[in-house]
Design a protein around this motif. Sequence first.
Motif, PDB file in Angstrom:
ATOM      1  N   TYR A  41      51.677  20.525  19.501  1.00 59.88           N
ATOM      2  CA  TYR A  41      51.118  21.063  18.255  1.00 59.88           C
ATOM      3  C   TYR A  41      51.200  20.027  17.128  1.00 59.88           C
ATOM      4  CZ  TYR A  41      51.282  23.331  13.720  1.00 59.88           C
ATOM      5  OH  TYR A  41      51.093  23.632  12.396  1.00 59.88           O
ATOM      6  N   LEU A  74      54.411  29.829  18.158  1.00 56.39           N
ATOM      7  CA  LEU A  74      53.466  30.678  17.427  1.00 56.39           C
ATOM      8  C   LEU A  74      54.035  31.075  16.071  1.00 56.39           C
ATOM      9  CD1 LEU A  74      50.835  32.260  17.185  1.00 56.39           C
ATOM     10  CD2 LEU A  74      51.940  34.124  18.443  1.00 56.39           C
ATOM     11  N   VAL A  77      53.828  27.940  13.835  1.00 57.29           N
ATOM     12  CA  VAL A  77      52.434  27.624  13.505  1.00 57.29           C
ATOM     13  C   VAL A  77      51.878  28.625  12.494  1.00 57.29           C
ATOM     14  CG1 VAL A  77      50.105  27.618  14.503  1.00 57.29           C
ATOM     15  CG2 VAL A  77      51.960  26.446  15.673  1.00 57.29           C
ATOM     16  N   SER A  78      52.247  29.878  12.645  1.00 55.65           N
ATOM     17  CA  SER A  78      51.733  30.938  11.762  1.00 55.65           C
ATOM     18  C   SER A  78      52.182  30.762  10.321  1.00 55.65           C
ATOM     19  CB  SER A  78      52.172  32.304  12.285  1.00 55.65           C
ATOM     20  OG  SER A  78      51.598  32.539  13.555  1.00 55.65           O
ATOM     21  N   GLY A  83      47.468  26.237  10.200  1.00 58.54           N
ATOM     22  CA  GLY A  83      47.835  26.538  11.574  1.00 58.54           C
ATOM     23  C   GLY A  83      47.049  27.648  12.239  1.00 58.54           C
ATOM     24  N   SER A  84      46.106  28.263  11.547  1.00 52.42           N
ATOM     25  CA  SER A  84      45.429  29.441  12.110  1.00 52.42           C
ATOM     26  C   SER A  84      44.664  29.134  13.394  1.00 52.42           C
ATOM     27  CB  SER A  84      44.514  30.099  11.081  1.00 52.42           C
ATOM     28  OG  SER A  84      43.482  29.224  10.697  1.00 52.42           O
ATOM     29  N   TYR A  86      45.401  26.884  15.613  1.00 51.77           N
ATOM     30  CA  TYR A  86      46.415  26.712  16.650  1.00 51.77           C
ATOM     31  C   TYR A  86      47.014  28.064  17.055  1.00 51.77           C
ATOM     32  CZ  TYR A  86      46.149  21.755  15.524  1.00 51.77           C
ATOM     33  OH  TYR A  86      45.704  20.474  15.330  1.00 51.77           O
ATOM     34  N   ALA A  87      47.233  28.921  16.078  1.00 48.62           N
ATOM     35  CA  ALA A  87      47.757  30.263  16.370  1.00 48.62           C
ATOM     36  C   ALA A  87      46.775  31.025  17.259  1.00 48.62           C
ATOM     37  CB  ALA A  87      48.025  31.013  15.073  1.00 48.62           C
ATOM     38  N   ASP A  88      45.500  30.940  16.955  1.00 46.21           N
ATOM     39  CA  ASP A  88      44.489  31.610  17.767  1.00 46.21           C
ATOM     40  C   ASP A  88      44.487  31.078  19.204  1.00 46.21           C
ATOM     41  OD1 ASP A  88      43.738  33.129  15.576  1.00 46.21           O
ATOM     42  OD2 ASP A  88      41.977  31.898  15.111  1.00 46.21           O
ATOM     43  N   LEU A  90      47.038  29.695  20.778  1.00 41.65           N
ATOM     44  CA  LEU A  90      48.257  30.188  21.415  1.00 41.65           C
ATOM     45  C   LEU A  90      48.130  31.655  21.821  1.00 41.65           C
ATOM     46  CD1 LEU A  90      50.853  28.403  19.147  1.00 41.65           C
ATOM     47  CD2 LEU A  90      50.773  28.220  21.641  1.00 41.65           C
ATOM     48  N   LYS A  91      47.564  32.462  20.938  1.00 40.38           N
ATOM     49  CA  LYS A  91      47.394  33.887  21.239  1.00 40.38           C
ATOM     50  C   LYS A  91      46.457  34.089  22.426  1.00 40.38           C
ATOM     51  CE  LYS A  91      48.260  35.425  16.526  1.00 40.38           C
ATOM     52  NZ  LYS A  91      47.635  35.918  15.282  1.00 40.38           N
TER      53      LYS A  91
END
Length: 96
Positions: A41, A74, A77-78, A83-84, A86-88, A90-91
């Motif tokens: 990340y 997550l 990143v959140s 970081g959005s 990257y969060a997406d 990861l999700k």
Amino acid sequence: MKKDKQKIIDEVWTEDHVRSFLNFRPHDGSNEDFHILLKAYQSMRADDFALFLGMFTEQQRDVNAAGRDGRTVLAIVSEHRNGSAYADILKSAGAA
């Protein structure tokens, strides 16, 4: 003193370079999967991170691995302003 290295921006990463992050090992006793994900990340653009995450999950590694403080990648990143994406990613790989 003059800097001996220039900062590289928008470097094109090869698939092998992205895959090389799967070989990173922690030196502080932290969870290996957490360490690898966090380093990826911190180092990759979102597109490269998405490619990496596919490789990571192919090896059945834990996208919900936690660091020594109990937080997942997550969660970290959140908290970051940019970081959005990257969060997406990861999700979509199963991070919760």
